[in-house]
Design a protein around this motif. Structure first.
Motif, PDB file in Angstrom:
ATOM      1  N   ASN A 332      12.884 -29.646   1.678  1.00 47.01           N
ATOM      2  CA  ASN A 332      13.049 -30.228   3.013  1.00 47.01           C
ATOM      3  C   ASN A 332      13.635 -31.635   2.969  1.00 47.01           C
ATOM      4  O   ASN A 332      13.760 -32.295   3.998  1.00 47.01           O
ATOM      5  N   GLY A 333      13.972 -32.114   1.755  1.00 46.64           N
ATOM      6  CA  GLY A 333      14.549 -33.447   1.602  1.00 46.64           C
ATOM      7  C   GLY A 333      13.526 -34.557   1.612  1.00 46.64           C
ATOM      8  O   GLY A 333      13.899 -35.734   1.560  1.00 46.64           O
ATOM      9  N   LYS A 334      12.238 -34.234   1.655  1.00 46.23           N
ATOM     10  CA  LYS A 334      11.183 -35.234   1.700  1.00 46.23           C
ATOM     11  C   LYS A 334      10.480 -35.323   0.342  1.00 46.23           C
ATOM     12  O   LYS A 334      10.582 -34.423  -0.496  1.00 46.23           O
ATOM     13  N   TYR A 335       9.744 -36.417   0.155  1.00 46.22           N
ATOM     14  CA  TYR A 335       9.073 -36.673  -1.113  1.00 46.22           C
ATOM     15  C   TYR A 335       7.579 -36.360  -1.029  1.00 46.22           C
ATOM     16  O   TYR A 335       6.951 -36.528   0.025  1.00 46.22           O
ATOM     17  N   VAL A 336       7.047 -35.925  -2.164  1.00 46.34           N
ATOM     18  CA  VAL A 336       5.614 -35.657  -2.265  1.00 46.34           C
ATOM     19  C   VAL A 336       4.865 -36.978  -2.299  1.00 46.34           C
ATOM     20  O   VAL A 336       5.239 -37.899  -3.029  1.00 46.34           O
ATOM     21  N   CYS A 347       4.080 -33.439   1.616  1.00 53.78           N
ATOM     22  CA  CYS A 347       5.486 -33.594   1.230  1.00 53.78           C
ATOM     23  C   CYS A 347       6.285 -33.903   2.487  1.00 53.78           C
ATOM     24  O   CYS A 347       7.061 -33.089   2.973  1.00 53.78           O
ATOM     25  N   ASN A 348       6.091 -35.101   3.005  1.00 52.17           N
ATOM     26  CA  ASN A 348       6.742 -35.461   4.268  1.00 52.17           C
ATOM     27  C   ASN A 348       7.229 -36.898   4.305  1.00 52.17           C
ATOM     28  O   ASN A 348       7.456 -37.450   5.383  1.00 52.17           O
ATOM     29  N   ARG A 349       7.398 -37.524   3.118  1.00 52.08           N
ATOM     30  CA  ARG A 349       7.844 -38.912   3.098  1.00 52.08           C
ATOM     31  C   ARG A 349       9.371 -38.974   2.976  1.00 52.08           C
ATOM     32  O   ARG A 349       9.964 -38.317   2.126  1.00 52.08           O
ATOM     33  N   ALA A 354       4.947 -46.616  -3.124  1.00 50.37           N
ATOM     34  CA  ALA A 354       3.995 -46.571  -4.229  1.00 50.37           C
ATOM     35  C   ALA A 354       3.310 -45.211  -4.327  1.00 50.37           C
ATOM     36  O   ALA A 354       3.083 -44.692  -5.423  1.00 50.37           O
ATOM     37  N   TRP A 355       2.968 -44.602  -3.195  1.00 56.60           N
ATOM     38  CA  TRP A 355       2.230 -43.341  -3.218  1.00 56.60           C
ATOM     39  C   TRP A 355       3.111 -42.152  -3.585  1.00 56.60           C
ATOM     40  O   TRP A 355       2.590 -41.055  -3.822  1.00 56.60           O
ATOM     41  N   GLU A 356       4.414 -42.360  -3.615  1.00 52.91           N
ATOM     42  CA  GLU A 356       5.336 -41.267  -3.952  1.00 52.91           C
ATOM     43  C   GLU A 356       5.801 -41.336  -5.405  1.00 52.91           C
ATOM     44  O   GLU A 356       6.743 -40.654  -5.798  1.00 52.91           O
TER      45      GLU A 356
END
Length: 405
Positions: A332-336, A347-349, A354-356
């Protein structure tokens, strides 16, 4: 990249400290593809004040600065901190780890769009990402005040970028350039190969603004092969003129207009060497100890490890970061996000903070554990409930078979 010093451009109108820069298109290197953002004023920390010229130690070397309102000002808009330490990073200010600049904006700051637009410009051209501060110690603080000014590089703690009401988006892009570590272009050690400084036309007492870094006793490497007159960190031909005559010309004697349209191509090339873009190393799948696959849930729900086959939601791109860290980017192009271990991972960043960031710890052959930035490990929860990142040790549920590395 070039060690940049602030842009001071514009025609000298009266013997005050206000300069107006025209937004004429540049014939210079890398400007022809840019669209003007807006007109802008000359960046100066205190445009209506003149301070005392004093000598301070900067990175172990004596430099001349202007002392105004208990601040040390170099080249008009650069705030510096006196230092008793030995020479260190030289002309390159401190870097921001992992290409992330944390920031906050003063409540009630006028025209905040110039800040958000400037940030968007930086993010569209470079690998730098600007993340709103939560509780980070080191961050940039945009505040209202006199003139346009910034410190150079990450200095530690809260560091201010000051923007008067008249400071434009272009001025803000310039000041952010200082904050990420850039000085002024015309102060390069090789500048005399490309331009000439007409000291006889410079305002009395402002000659120190035109010294090269070598003349100031500072060190550092250039990140581009030649001076870029079109750099957003370049003075204009009439900067600090006392008589309406140019203070900087090309070697052939011709003048030029400085630009505040945006980063030039050479600016971007140099910044990409200072802050290299992250690189993708491949598409992977993660299989838990329950022999099922991790799913991103397309970012719409907390992640699970309960898929019996591989589809688009079970594929992740590994993005290599600095410091041995990686990010996981889903279909989806987002980061965990580890959610800092306080709630199920998602997985929506849209950007890496820092959290990714995760560390891959090899357990055996293609078996890995994933440690979040909170020092805890991701657990598959054996596929019975949403995954978390709150384990202090690795057991069977914290081990994943990763294919594709």
């Amino acid at each position: 990249m070039k060690k940049y010093f602030t842009l001071f451009v514009g025609l000298f109108l009266i013997s005050t400290s206000v300069f107006i820069i025209s937004c004429e298109s540049q014939e210079l290197e890398s400007i022809d593809q840019q669209n003007p953002l807006e007109d802008f004023i000359l960046e100066q920390a205190y445009p209506e004040e003149t301070g005392e010229l004093i000598q301070i130690l900067l990175e172990g070397e004596e430099v001349e600065v202007e002392s105004v309102n208990k601040h040390y000002i170099l080249e008009g808009d650069i705030k510096v901190l006196a230092s008793e330490t030995d020479k260190g990073v030289g002309r390159v200010g401190g870097r921001w780890p992992n290409n992330i600049v944390y920031y906050a904006i003063q409540s009630g700051m006028p025209n905040q769009a110039r800040i958000t637009n400037a940030i968007a410009h930086w993010e569209s051209k470079t690998a730098l990402r600007f993340v709103k501060r939560t509780n980070e110690t080191n961050y940039v603080y945009f505040r209202n005040g006199s003139g346009c000014s910034s410190y150079v590089g990450r200095i530690g703690g809260r560091q201010e970028i000051t923007l008067a009401n008249g400071c434009s988006t272009g001025n803000t892009i310039h000041e952010i350039g200082h904050a990420i570590g850039l000085w002024h272009e015309q102060s390069r050690k090789d500048r005399d190969q490309y331009i000439q400084i007409l000291f006889e036309n410079i305002q009395d007492g402002r000659e120190f603004n035109f010294r090269t870094y070598t003349e100031q006793g500072q060190d550092g490497n250039e990140y581009t092969s030649s001076l870029d007159i079109g750099s957003i960190m370049m003075y204009g031909s009439y900067a600090f003129s006392k008589n309406g005559q140019p203070t900087i010309t090309r070697r052939n004697g011709s003048t030029y207009n400085a630009q505040r349209n945006g980063l030039s191509n050479s600016d971007v090339d140099g910044i990409n060497k200072m802050y290299p873009p992250s690189t993708a190393t491949g598409i992977i799948t993660l299989k838990g100890n329950n022999n099922q696959y991790v799913s991103s849930e397309n970012g719409s729900n907390p992640m699970n490890c309960n898929r019996t086959s591989i589809g688009s939601w079970e594929k992740f791109e590994v993005v290599t970061l600095s410091g041995g860290k990686v990010a996981l980017k889903a279909n989806n192009g987002k980061y965990v996000s580890s959610e800092n271990g306080t709630k199920p991972i998602t997985c929506n960043r849209s950007q890496v903070g820092a959290w990714e960031q995760f560390t891959l710890e090899n357990v055996n052959e293609n078996i890995y554990a994933l440690k979040g930035n909170n020092g805890k490990y991701i657990s598959s929860e054996n596929g019975t409930k949403p995954m978390t990142c709150n384990r202090t040790a690795t057991g069977s549920w914290e081990q994943f078979v990763i294919s594709g590395l």
